[in-house]
Design a protein around this motif. Structure first.
Motif, PDB file in Angstrom:
ATOM      1  N   ARG A  22       8.298  -1.972   5.392  1.00  0.00           N
ATOM      2  CA  ARG A  22       8.415  -2.696   4.120  1.00  0.00           C
ATOM      3  C   ARG A  22       7.089  -2.432   3.426  1.00  0.00           C
ATOM      4  NH1 ARG A  22      12.735  -6.108   3.524  1.00  0.00           N
ATOM      5  NH2 ARG A  22      11.600  -7.433   2.057  1.00  0.00           N
ATOM      6  N   LEU A  23       7.144  -1.612   2.390  1.00  0.00           N
ATOM      7  CA  LEU A  23       5.966  -0.984   1.796  1.00  0.00           C
ATOM      8  C   LEU A  23       5.555  -1.627   0.487  1.00  0.00           C
ATOM      9  CD1 LEU A  23       4.072   1.629   1.806  1.00  0.00           C
ATOM     10  CD2 LEU A  23       5.801   2.607   0.289  1.00  0.00           C
ATOM     11  N   LEU A  33       6.290   7.759  -4.702  1.00  0.00           N
ATOM     12  CA  LEU A  33       6.154   7.612  -3.253  1.00  0.00           C
ATOM     13  C   LEU A  33       7.165   6.609  -2.686  1.00  0.00           C
ATOM     14  CD1 LEU A  33       4.683   8.205  -0.574  1.00  0.00           C
ATOM     15  CD2 LEU A  33       3.034   6.433  -1.218  1.00  0.00           C
ATOM     16  N   PRO A  34       7.211   5.368  -3.178  1.00  0.00           N
ATOM     17  CA  PRO A  34       8.195   4.455  -2.596  1.00  0.00           C
ATOM     18  C   PRO A  34       9.636   4.887  -2.865  1.00  0.00           C
ATOM     19  CG  PRO A  34       7.066   3.410  -4.437  1.00  0.00           C
ATOM     20  CD  PRO A  34       6.361   4.696  -4.153  1.00  0.00           C
ATOM     21  N   ALA A  46      10.516  -1.765  -0.863  1.00  0.00           N
ATOM     22  CA  ALA A  46       9.191  -1.447  -1.394  1.00  0.00           C
ATOM     23  C   ALA A  46       8.895  -2.239  -2.658  1.00  0.00           C
ATOM     24  CB  ALA A  46       9.072   0.050  -1.689  1.00  0.00           C
ATOM     25  N   VAL A  47       7.609  -2.512  -2.826  1.00  0.00           N
ATOM     26  CA  VAL A  47       7.066  -3.062  -4.055  1.00  0.00           C
ATOM     27  C   VAL A  47       6.130  -2.000  -4.619  1.00  0.00           C
ATOM     28  CG1 VAL A  47       5.528  -4.810  -5.046  1.00  0.00           C
ATOM     29  CG2 VAL A  47       7.198  -5.456  -3.296  1.00  0.00           C
ATOM     30  N   ALA A  48       6.303  -1.693  -5.890  1.00  0.00           N
ATOM     31  CA  ALA A  48       5.412  -0.765  -6.587  1.00  0.00           C
ATOM     32  C   ALA A  48       4.549  -1.603  -7.517  1.00  0.00           C
ATOM     33  CB  ALA A  48       6.216   0.275  -7.360  1.00  0.00           C
ATOM     34  N   ASP A  90       4.721  -4.968   5.449  1.00  0.00           N
ATOM     35  CA  ASP A  90       3.953  -4.666   6.655  1.00  0.00           C
ATOM     36  C   ASP A  90       3.056  -3.442   6.488  1.00  0.00           C
ATOM     37  OD1 ASP A  90       5.692  -2.389   7.097  1.00  0.00           O
ATOM     38  OD2 ASP A  90       7.088  -3.728   8.109  1.00  0.00           O
ATOM     39  N   THR A  91       3.299  -2.645   5.436  1.00  0.00           N
ATOM     40  CA  THR A  91       2.536  -1.417   5.217  1.00  0.00           C
ATOM     41  C   THR A  91       2.119  -1.349   3.748  1.00  0.00           C
ATOM     42  OG1 THR A  91       3.813  -0.293   6.937  1.00  0.00           O
ATOM     43  CG2 THR A  91       2.617   1.110   5.375  1.00  0.00           C
TER      44      THR A  91
END
Length: 123
Positions: A22-23, A33-34, A46-48, A90-91
């Motif tokens: 979960r980025l 990228l996401p 993902a959150v940008a 988490d990342t």
């Protein structure tokens, strides 16, 4: 370059992201990228994050173009402030900006109670 064809630099960053992460991509710019990691099935969410409205518009455009509105959220916020506890990140990637700015983002820190298993930094 787009979400399916990353630059060599972003492809290398992507290679460090663990499967099903979960980025949060801080300073995401176009969210390539996401979006790439979601489209290829490597990550689940993902959150940008962006600090300014103009780059956030680029993120929103990429989300719409790739039909990822269920799994990719564009959010306005300065550094870690773009991440909410409910995101269960988490990342974190911080890439493509100056080393001094990355240090400033890391120094400013994050919301109390948030911890991340992995930081991927590419100045």
């Amino acid at each position: 370059m787009d979400a399916m064809s990353l630059s060599p630099r972003l492809a290398l960053v992507a290679s460090f992201v663990p499967a099903q992460a979960r980025l949060a991509d801080i300073g995401s710019d176009h969210a390539y990228l996401p979006a790439h990691l979601l489209l290829t099935g490597k990550i689940s969410f993902a959150v940008a994050g962006e600090v300014a409205a103009g780059p956030l518009e680029n993120v929103q455009h990429e989300i719409e173009r790739t039909h990822l509105s269920e799994t990719l959220i564009g959010r306005l916020g300065d550094g870690f402030a773009a991440i909410e506890p409910a995101d269960k990140i988490d990342t974190v990637t911080i890439a493509g900006m100056g080393g001094r700015l990355i240090v400033d983002i890391l120094t400013a820190g994050h919301t109390a109670g948030q911890q991340y298993q992995r930081l991927i930094l590419q100045p």
